[in-house]
Motif scaffolding. Structure first.
Motif, PDB file in Angstrom:
ATOM      1  N   TYR A   1       0.837  -1.233  -0.007  1.00  0.00           N
ATOM      2  CA  TYR A   1      -0.114   0.094  -0.069  1.00  0.00           C
ATOM      3  C   TYR A   1       1.032   1.229  -0.071  1.00  0.00           C
ATOM      4  O   TYR A   1       1.822   1.385   0.853  1.00  0.00           O
ATOM      5  N   PRO A   2       0.595   2.235  -0.634  1.00  0.00           N
ATOM      6  CA  PRO A   2       1.348   3.364  -0.892  1.00  0.00           C
ATOM      7  C   PRO A   2       1.182   4.434   0.395  1.00  0.00           C
ATOM      8  O   PRO A   2       0.846   5.431   0.262  1.00  0.00           O
ATOM      9  N   PHE A   3       2.167   3.825   1.228  1.00  0.00           N
ATOM     10  CA  PHE A   3       2.159   4.563   2.605  1.00  0.00           C
ATOM     11  C   PHE A   3       2.795   5.735   2.556  1.00  0.00           C
ATOM     12  O   PHE A   3       2.457   6.984   2.914  1.00  0.00           O
ATOM     13  N   LYS A   4       4.047   5.868   1.752  1.00  0.00           N
ATOM     14  CA  LYS A   4       4.709   7.088   1.742  1.00  0.00           C
ATOM     15  C   LYS A   4       4.028   8.115   0.901  1.00  0.00           C
ATOM     16  O   LYS A   4       4.159   9.541   1.170  1.00  0.00           O
ATOM     17  N   GLU A   5       3.573   7.747  -0.208  1.00  0.00           N
ATOM     18  CA  GLU A   5       2.776   8.458  -1.227  1.00  0.00           C
ATOM     19  C   GLU A   5       1.689   9.230  -0.703  1.00  0.00           C
ATOM     20  O   GLU A   5       1.499  10.271  -0.595  1.00  0.00           O
ATOM     21  N   THR A   6       1.013   8.433   0.446  1.00  0.00           N
ATOM     22  CA  THR A   6      -0.056   8.846   1.153  1.00  0.00           C
ATOM     23  C   THR A   6       0.216   9.948   2.483  1.00  0.00           C
ATOM     24  O   THR A   6      -0.201  11.219   2.303  1.00  0.00           O
ATOM     25  N   ILE A   7       1.080   9.805   3.059  1.00  0.00           N
ATOM     26  CA  ILE A   7       1.698  10.766   3.915  1.00  0.00           C
ATOM     27  C   ILE A   7       2.304  11.796   3.482  1.00  0.00           C
ATOM     28  O   ILE A   7       2.504  12.904   3.909  1.00  0.00           O
ATOM     29  N   LEU A   8       2.685  12.053   2.123  1.00  0.00           N
ATOM     30  CA  LEU A   8       3.511  13.240   1.512  1.00  0.00           C
ATOM     31  C   LEU A   8       2.482  13.989   0.869  1.00  0.00           C
ATOM     32  O   LEU A   8       2.585  15.131   0.458  1.00  0.00           O
ATOM     33  N   LYS A   9       1.119  13.480   0.820  1.00  0.00           N
ATOM     34  CA  LYS A   9       0.204  14.483   0.408  1.00  0.00           C
ATOM     35  C   LYS A   9      -0.185  15.704   1.139  1.00  0.00           C
ATOM     36  O   LYS A   9      -0.149  15.344   2.218  1.00  0.00           O
ATOM     37  N   GLU A  10      -0.612  16.884   0.614  1.00  0.00           N
ATOM     38  CA  GLU A  10      -0.853  17.729   1.495  1.00  0.00           C
ATOM     39  C   GLU A  10      -2.279  17.464   2.272  1.00  0.00           C
ATOM     40  O   GLU A  10      -3.162  17.134   1.845  1.00  0.00           O
ATOM     41  N   ASN A  11      -2.013  17.982   3.578  1.00  0.00           N
ATOM     42  CA  ASN A  11      -3.342  17.763   4.422  1.00  0.00           C
ATOM     43  C   ASN A  11      -4.039  16.554   4.534  1.00  0.00           C
ATOM     44  O   ASN A  11      -5.154  16.466   4.802  1.00  0.00           O
ATOM     45  N   VAL A  12      -3.329  15.398   4.461  1.00  0.00           N
ATOM     46  CA  VAL A  12      -3.750  13.973   4.736  1.00  0.00           C
ATOM     47  C   VAL A  12      -4.158  13.717   5.985  1.00  0.00           C
ATOM     48  O   VAL A  12      -3.547  14.134   6.858  1.00  0.00           O
ATOM     49  N   SER A  13      -5.036  13.007   6.284  1.00  0.00           N
ATOM     50  CA  SER A  13      -5.668  12.688   7.538  1.00  0.00           C
ATOM     51  C   SER A  13      -5.027  11.625   8.060  1.00  0.00           C
ATOM     52  O   SER A  13      -4.550  10.590   7.521  1.00  0.00           O
ATOM     53  N   PHE A  14      -5.118  11.471   9.429  1.00  0.00           N
ATOM     54  CA  PHE A  14      -4.255  10.412  10.374  1.00  0.00           C
ATOM     55  C   PHE A  14      -5.150   9.190   9.816  1.00  0.00           C
ATOM     56  O   PHE A  14      -4.390   8.175   9.618  1.00  0.00           O
ATOM     57  N   GLU A  15      -6.381   9.088   9.666  1.00  0.00           N
ATOM     58  CA  GLU A  15      -7.179   8.086   9.502  1.00  0.00           C
ATOM     59  C   GLU A  15      -6.661   7.357   8.148  1.00  0.00           C
ATOM     60  O   GLU A  15      -6.479   6.048   7.942  1.00  0.00           O
ATOM     61  N   GLU A  16      -6.461   8.398   7.043  1.00  0.00           N
ATOM     62  CA  GLU A  16      -6.221   7.820   5.872  1.00  0.00           C
ATOM     63  C   GLU A  16      -4.741   7.159   5.850  1.00  0.00           C
ATOM     64  O   GLU A  16      -4.522   6.183   5.090  1.00  0.00           O
ATOM     65  N   ALA A  17      -3.674   7.851   6.535  1.00  0.00           N
ATOM     66  CA  ALA A  17      -2.420   7.290   6.689  1.00  0.00           C
ATOM     67  C   ALA A  17      -2.628   6.023   7.244  1.00  0.00           C
ATOM     68  O   ALA A  17      -2.098   4.996   6.817  1.00  0.00           O
ATOM     69  N   ILE A  18      -3.320   5.801   8.263  1.00  0.00           N
ATOM     70  CA  ILE A  18      -3.535   4.386   9.054  1.00  0.00           C
ATOM     71  C   ILE A  18      -3.912   3.360   7.967  1.00  0.00           C
ATOM     72  O   ILE A  18      -3.549   2.308   7.898  1.00  0.00           O
ATOM     73  N   GLU A  19      -5.001   3.772   7.317  1.00  0.00           N
ATOM     74  CA  GLU A  19      -5.677   2.659   6.108  1.00  0.00           C
ATOM     75  C   GLU A  19      -4.642   2.221   5.232  1.00  0.00           C
ATOM     76  O   GLU A  19      -4.605   1.288   4.604  1.00  0.00           O
ATOM     77  N   ASN A  20      -3.420   3.077   5.004  1.00  0.00           N
ATOM     78  CA  ASN A  20      -2.515   2.632   3.887  1.00  0.00           C
ATOM     79  C   ASN A  20      -1.134   2.024   4.509  1.00  0.00           C
ATOM     80  O   ASN A  20      -0.112   1.937   4.148  1.00  0.00           O
ATOM     81  N   ILE A  21      -1.452   1.415   5.875  1.00  0.00           N
ATOM     82  CA  ILE A  21      -0.440   0.642   6.410  1.00  0.00           C
ATOM     83  C   ILE A  21      -0.855  -0.882   6.090  1.00  0.00           C
ATOM     84  O   ILE A  21      -1.806  -1.346   6.463  1.00  0.00           O
ATOM     85  N   ASP A  22      -0.006  -1.277   5.258  1.00  0.00           N
ATOM     86  CA  ASP A  22      -0.169  -2.802   4.643  1.00  0.00           C
ATOM     87  C   ASP A  22       0.091  -3.893   5.643  1.00  0.00           C
ATOM     88  O   ASP A  22       1.030  -3.611   6.480  1.00  0.00           O
ATOM     89  N   ILE A  23      -0.664  -5.060   5.714  1.00  0.00           N
ATOM     90  CA  ILE A  23      -0.397  -5.973   6.744  1.00  0.00           C
ATOM     91  C   ILE A  23      -0.069  -7.242   5.887  1.00  0.00           C
ATOM     92  O   ILE A  23       1.044  -7.819   6.201  1.00  0.00           O
ATOM     93  N   GLY A  24      -0.927  -7.650   5.049  1.00  0.00           N
ATOM     94  CA  GLY A  24      -0.744  -8.917   4.428  1.00  0.00           C
ATOM     95  C   GLY A  24       0.435  -8.885   3.578  1.00  0.00           C
ATOM     96  O   GLY A  24       1.009  -9.945   3.520  1.00  0.00           O
ATOM     97  N   GLY A  25       0.437  -7.873   2.871  1.00  0.00           N
ATOM     98  CA  GLY A  25       1.499  -7.724   1.808  1.00  0.00           C
ATOM     99  C   GLY A  25       2.949  -7.907   2.480  1.00  0.00           C
ATOM    100  O   GLY A  25       3.912  -8.640   1.962  1.00  0.00           O
TER     101      GLY A  25
END
Length: 515
Positions: free
Chosen positions: A103-127
């Motif tokens: 999941y694109p965690f880095k790309e997500t947190i580098l977006k402007e004004n990304v929410s904490f919830e969106e960042a958490i959802e982009n933490i990959d577990i199974g991968g």
């Protein structure tokens, strides 16, 4: 035995071609969610993950691959008879190729004004679990996390089989990938929680390679340049090279020192900074860029030769003509006019770096110093002084002009290797004494460079005076005012000497050692 590949990627680059090649080589393709859809839309037969697990994807896709039918198929050691007997009894098929990126965690947190919830959802577990399992069983499973490796894997399969050394290289890349991924998550959560975790018990960092370098600090050393992940667009790692041969290790180190200095001055007036061997050799402020550069050059026309120059304005034709008259390694600026480019690119080896935000101050950056067997970590020195801490300690107060020049000297000496001295007059450095084992020698060196210009200059010292010798030498050289941290048990000796000589002295109550 069937050949099977499991493909589940966030980065879809080349995945359709890769899957089609695998199908042509007799592989069955197992896939999930968005990847499965893309492959099916391109005419590639896919086995859905739920057909393997006999369990539906659930919790908005948070659970889909975490199942023994997947992990047993990956982790079974093919040369282990007991392993193979067990998976046969469990009706589990082996998986030979695993292509997954997370999941694109880095790309997500580098977006402007990304929410904490969106960042958490982009933490990959199974991968991460699947690729780590595949890398553990690397001798039997080829695991691909980088789309650029698809071609090599297909070429080797077409030639017969994937080489053992290739599988090991791919496995190593997995652990590089997952360690960087987890570090980004950890650092993001620490920043979200607050500054109290800036120096955790386990300190990990992740950097991405910008380029390999021809050599390191010396010709016999190997080196590479890496960039920090984050919002650091005002740093050297994000500069665009417009001309010249590739940067060397020393080029990058010296260019970084140049940028650190120019950030002290911002954009208020045109500024030019010259650096040689990570020390400033000239700094000038002017009403125009050409005036700023002329002051910078004249501060030390010998040392600037082969140095690096940074300017906080677009380089115009007139300034470019002057810059082109001497040998420089690098020129850094927010931009270059067409006329300036026409002039400067006539020198094919001259490196021109465009960095839009070069004079924007650094923020939230850590400073590392490597020692044998360890690492020193501190906050970057971004403070200059606190206005309320400035204290005139002598009978004579500095004039308004002297005070302006003292602040200039303080900005410069902050970036001079300790023990450091900077002399300034008329918005230009006149002499700099860097990196000496005692302060009086640093001052003597600065006065040597300044020559007659020492008279009427002001002086900045990065740390306090332990004796009054510097004050008395400054008086003989004609220096009129001094700025220094103060804090020596013998401050009164230096204050008394200043009063005797009519020199104004200001304490900042903050030091700027640079080692």
């Amino acid at each position: 035995m069937k050949k099977r590949a499991l493909i589940s990627v966030s980065d879809k680059t080349g995945v359709v071609e890769f899957a089609r090649d695998l199908k042509d080589l007799g592989f069955e393709i197992i896939s999930t969610g968005g990847t499965s859809k893309v492959l099916a839309e391109n005419g590639i037969d896919v086995i859905g993950i739920s057909e393997i697990t006999s369990f539906p994807e659930c919790l908005d896709g948070r659970v889909k691959t975490l199942h023994p039918n997947i992990y047993a198929g990956i982790l079974a050691v093919r040369d282990n008879k007991e392993h193979m007997a067990q998976i046969e009894s469990l009706n589990v098929e082996t998986i030979d190729v695993v292509a997954i990126n997370l999941y694109p965690f880095k790309e997500t947190i580098l977006k402007e004004n990304v929410s904490f919830e969106e960042a958490i959802e982009n933490i990959d577990i199974g991968g991460p679990s699947m690729i780590r399992a595949s890398a553990k069983n690397w001798q039997d499973v080829a695991v691909i996390v980088d789309p650029t490796d698809y071609i090599k894997v297909i070429e080797e399969l077409k030639a017969g089989s994937i080489k053992r050394e290739t599988k090991l290289d791919l496995a190593i890349k997995v652990f590089e990938y997952t360690s960087a991924y987890d570090t980004l998550i950890c650092n993001y959560l620490q920043k979200f929680r607050g500054n109290e975790n800036a120096f955790p018990e386990k300190f990990t960092v992740t950097y991405e390679k910008v380029q390999d370098l021809r050599y390191g600090e010396n010709g016999h050393q190997q080196a590479s340049f890496y960039k920090e992940v984050g919002h650091f667009k005002n740093t050297l790692a994000y500069a665009k090279q417009l001309n010249g041969k590739e940067l060397s290790f020393n080029n990058i180190n010296d260019a970084n020192a140049t940028l650190d200095i120019i950030k002290e001055f911002g954009y208020d007036k045109p500024v030019a900074v010259a650096v040689k061997h990570a020390n400033p050799c000239g700094v000038g402020i002017g009403e125009t860029l050409i005036e700023a550069y002329t002051k910078c050059y004249e501060a030390d026309p010998i040392s600037i030769f082969g140095g690096i120059v940074a300017l906080n304005r677009e380089v115009d034709e007139q300034t470019a003509l002057e810059l082109s008259k001497i040998f420089l390694e690098i020129i850094i600026a927010p931009s270059f006019s067409k006329e300036a480019m026409d002039i400067l690119t006539k020198k094919p080896n001259l490196r021109l770096l465009e960095l839009k935000d070069l004079a924007t101050p650094n923020a939230n950056i850590l400073d590392f110093k490597k020692v044998a067997g360890g690492l020193l970590v501190q906050n970057l020195d971004t403070q200059l002084y606190a206005e309320e801490d400035l204290e005139v300690v002598t009978k004579r107060k500095p004039t308004e002009e002297e005070m302006e020049q003292l602040i200039f000297a303080w900005k410069v000496v902050k970036h001079v290797k300790s023990n450091g001295i900077a002399l300034v007059k008329n918005n230009a450095t006149t002499g700099i004494g860097p990196g000496q084992t005692n302060r009086i020698t640093a001052l003597e060196l600065a006065v040597h460079y300044a020559k007659d210009n020492a008279k009427g200059s002001v002086m900045g010292s990065d740390a306090f005076f332990p004796f009054d010798d510097c004050v008395r030498f400054a008086g003989k050289a004609g220096i009129t005012a001094i700025i220094q941290p103060g804090g020596s048990i013998r401050d009164e000796d230096s204050i008394k000497a200043c009063d005797e000589l009519g020199i104004a002295m200001v304490f900042t109550k903050i030091r700027h050692f640079k080692h």
